[in-house]
Design an enzyme around this catalytic site. Structure first.
Site, PDB file in Angstrom:
ATOM      1  N   ASP A  40       7.903 -13.797   7.947  1.00 24.55           N
ATOM      2  CA  ASP A  40       6.913 -12.391   8.739  1.00 24.55           C
ATOM      3  C   ASP A  40       5.851 -13.294   9.224  1.00 24.55           C
ATOM      4  O   ASP A  40       5.228 -12.697   9.920  1.00 24.55           O
ATOM      5  CB  ASP A  40       7.736 -11.311   8.641  1.00 24.55           C
ATOM      6  CG  ASP A  40       6.721 -11.180   7.119  1.00 24.55           C
ATOM      7  OD1 ASP A  40       6.625 -12.220   6.332  1.00 24.55           O
ATOM      8  OD2 ASP A  40       6.623  -9.780   7.153  1.00 24.55           O
ATOM      9  N   GLY A 125       9.045  -2.674  -7.708  1.00 24.04           N
ATOM     10  CA  GLY A 125       9.116  -3.888  -8.267  1.00 24.04           C
ATOM     11  C   GLY A 125      10.742  -4.619  -8.098  1.00 24.04           C
ATOM     12  O   GLY A 125      10.809  -5.520  -8.532  1.00 24.04           O
ATOM     13  N   LEU A 128      11.706  -3.508  -2.924  1.00 18.04           N
ATOM     14  CA  LEU A 128      12.389  -2.485  -1.816  1.00 18.04           C
ATOM     15  C   LEU A 128      11.335  -2.052  -0.978  1.00 18.04           C
ATOM     16  O   LEU A 128      11.344  -1.109  -0.610  1.00 18.04           O
ATOM     17  CB  LEU A 128      13.070  -1.625  -1.772  1.00 18.04           C
ATOM     18  CG  LEU A 128      14.779  -1.422  -2.960  1.00 18.04           C
ATOM     19  CD1 LEU A 128      15.027  -0.784  -3.560  1.00 18.04           C
ATOM     20  CD2 LEU A 128      15.457  -2.702  -1.717  1.00 18.04           C
ATOM     21  N   SER A 130       8.413  -0.425  -1.746  1.00 16.06           N
ATOM     22  CA  SER A 130       7.877   1.053  -2.401  1.00 16.06           C
ATOM     23  C   SER A 130       6.176   1.018  -1.745  1.00 16.06           C
ATOM     24  O   SER A 130       5.614   2.031  -1.810  1.00 16.06           O
ATOM     25  CB  SER A 130       7.833   0.920  -3.977  1.00 16.06           C
ATOM     26  OG  SER A 130       7.181  -0.070  -4.572  1.00 16.06           O
ATOM     27  N   GLU A 163      -3.047  -4.016   1.720  1.00 21.47           N
ATOM     28  CA  GLU A 163      -2.627  -5.112   1.537  1.00 21.47           C
ATOM     29  C   GLU A 163      -2.901  -6.051   1.012  1.00 21.47           C
ATOM     30  O   GLU A 163      -3.058  -6.484   0.203  1.00 21.47           O
ATOM     31  CB  GLU A 163      -0.960  -4.708   1.424  1.00 21.47           C
ATOM     32  CG  GLU A 163      -0.347  -5.921   0.825  1.00 21.47           C
ATOM     33  CD  GLU A 163       0.667  -4.749  -0.336  1.00 21.47           C
ATOM     34  OE1 GLU A 163       1.258  -4.195   0.541  1.00 21.47           O
ATOM     35  OE2 GLU A 163       1.372  -5.664  -1.306  1.00 21.47           O
ATOM     36  N   ASP A 175       7.385  -5.400   6.035  1.00 21.99           N
ATOM     37  CA  ASP A 175       7.977  -4.254   5.238  1.00 21.99           C
ATOM     38  C   ASP A 175       6.943  -2.748   5.495  1.00 21.99           C
ATOM     39  O   ASP A 175       7.664  -1.361   6.105  1.00 21.99           O
ATOM     40  CB  ASP A 175       6.709  -4.393   3.548  1.00 21.99           C
ATOM     41  CG  ASP A 175       7.806  -5.429   2.845  1.00 21.99           C
ATOM     42  OD1 ASP A 175       8.874  -6.334   3.644  1.00 21.99           O
ATOM     43  OD2 ASP A 175       6.683  -5.979   2.104  1.00 21.99           O
ATOM     44  N   TYR A 225       2.579 -15.868  -3.869  1.00 23.82           N
ATOM     45  CA  TYR A 225       2.948 -15.276  -2.744  1.00 23.82           C
ATOM     46  C   TYR A 225       1.941 -15.903  -1.621  1.00 23.82           C
ATOM     47  O   TYR A 225       2.454 -16.376  -0.545  1.00 23.82           O
ATOM     48  CB  TYR A 225       3.061 -13.754  -2.200  1.00 23.82           C
ATOM     49  CG  TYR A 225       3.628 -12.705  -1.045  1.00 23.82           C
ATOM     50  CD1 TYR A 225       4.774 -13.366  -0.690  1.00 23.82           C
ATOM     51  CD2 TYR A 225       2.641 -13.152   0.269  1.00 23.82           C
ATOM     52  CE1 TYR A 225       5.698 -12.739   0.728  1.00 23.82           C
ATOM     53  CE2 TYR A 225       2.885 -12.700   1.583  1.00 23.82           C
ATOM     54  CZ  TYR A 225       4.202 -12.039   1.470  1.00 23.82           C
ATOM     55  OH  TYR A 225       4.416 -12.013   2.907  1.00 23.82           O
TER      56      TYR A 225
END
Ligand code: GLA
Length: 399
Positions: A40, A125, A128, A130, A163, A175, A225
């Site tokens: 992405d 964690g 998914l 959150s 983020e 996400d 990441y």
């Protein structure tokens, strides 16, 4: 915990803390991703969907100019005045929301004080999303509460920015987009460069999707990441200098990447090789889904896993084990790690009816190997962020 119970508990906690019923309830979902991992932010396409696991927000505006955040599940709170300068604090959970609020203030939008309690049934964690649900649900909620006039796209982008700036993860847009734009019973193909997206029925006919949570918390996610993102960008710069017509990863072929393996160096070569392959796989996967060719879809998912594990290096021993063990089952057509990686869940495409036995065998083997019992999540594909309008007070909340 089921959605109904989550709503009831969040609302009654609000009533306890603030001595009044919340004026509104909002739900923000987590997501799965069928295929298209770590692309992405690399000019790719992704194929995610929102799921029936949510962060629930119970909220009322107040006229005191104060903001009160209550994190029910963490038994924690954060209070401040709207007029205070907003900057990151040492409570990570609050930062996701503070990052959103600071952007709304910067935009000069008219806000008032408010009281909010949130609680979640999205495992944290586990890959998914959150955190995206927290950012986007919070932005969506304020947009409705104070009629800010933000579009869904703006809410997703504000979540992503939060983020980056308040949580320190230079994530892509998948996400947040999934949490806001999810549609019941549909996956969507998102072009992460233009943000154009189209929905496809999530109809896997005689197959279904389930998640296995390795229970390994992705502690290296932030640094790992950001490193991957930097390595891929460096690789792209080198390739652009070799091929002047290339502007993005999307313009590259695997052969072009291979031709410059030496200049790229081992790590950047593997990162770029994965990215270019993964962009192509998503397009093939969408076609396979449209044709109901699940064998092909499963195969592509498995190829993605190998790339994530060996080339992009974001998997871990436990997830590799879950995937290998799953692929030893004839009724599993594809398996791969899902999300940012370094732990979290695998996503598996399994023949309906075979799931229970298959899961038992994989769980047993995993437990034997690592002494950890994996969790199994069967997810339903749901709508994106929403106000829960049926809410009539804590005692009668429910669907
Ligand atoms: C995390 C990020 C996303 C995406 C995935 C990997 O979930 O938040 O933007 O990059 O990892 O596909």
């Amino acid at each position: 915990m089921k959605k109904k119970k989550l709503i009831e508990n969040t609302a009654s906690h609000f009533a306890q803390v603030f001595n009044a019923q919340p004026a509104h309830i909002f739900l923000a979902p987590g997501r799965i991703n069928i295929i298209g991992e770590h692309v992405d932010y690399n000019d790719g396409y992704v194929l995610p969907a929102a799921i029936n696991k949510y962060i629930c927000f119970a909220v009322s505006a107040n006229d005191s100019g104060e903001v009160n955040f209550v994190a029910k599940d963490l038994s924690d709170a954060h209070h401040f005045r709207l007029s205070d300068e907003i900057k990151p604090i040492d409570k990570m959970w609050a930062n996701y929301m503070l990052g959103v609020l600071s952007q709304l203030k910067e935009k000069g939008l008219r806000l008032q004080g408010f009281d909010v309690v949130f609680s979640s049934n999205i495992p944290m964690g586990a890959g998914l999303s959150s955190s995206a649900a927290l950012e986007c649900g919070f932005g969506y909620m304020l947009n409705k509460l104070f009629s800010l006039g933000l579009s869904k796209k703006e809410i997703a982008l504000i979540g992503q920015q939060s983020e980056h700036t308040f949580a320190g993860v230079n994530c892509g847009i998948m996400d947040q987009f999934a949490s806001v734009f999810g549609k019941k019973d549909h996956v969507f193909k998102l072009d992460c460069n233009t943000l154009e997206h189209d929905y496809h029925p999530a109809d896997f006919t005689e197959y279904s999707v389930f998640l296995l949570d390795s229970k390994v918390k992705h502690t290296h996610l932030t640094s790992g990441y950001n490193d991957r993102r930097r390595e891929a960008a460096e690789g792209l710069d080198i390739l652009k200098s070799k091929f002047p017509q290339v502007k993005t990863f999307r313009d590259l072929t695997v052969a072009q990447v291979d031709a410059h393996q030496e200049e790229l160096g081992d790590v950047r070569y593997r990162r770029c090789h994965f990215v270019v392959g993964e962009i192509g796989r998503v397009l093939e996967a969408v076609e396979a889904l449209e044709r109901s060719d699940f064998k092909k879809l499963g195969n592509l998912m498995t190829q993605t896993h190998h790339g994530l594990s060996k080339e992009y290096e974001v998997s871990c021993e436990e997830i590799d084990f879950l995937v290998d063990r799953a692929l030893a089952e004839k009724d599993i057509l594809g398996s791969r790690m899902m999300g940012g990686g370094f732990g979290g869940c695998s996503i598996n495409l399994v023949k309906k009816g075979a799931k229970k036995e298959v899961v038992n065998r994989i769980s047993e083997a995993y437990q034997k190997q690592f002494d950890i019992e994996p969790a199994v999540y069967k997810v339903k594909i749901s709508d994106g962020c929403k106000e829960y309008k049926k809410f009539k007070g804590a005692a009668t909340a429910g669907e």
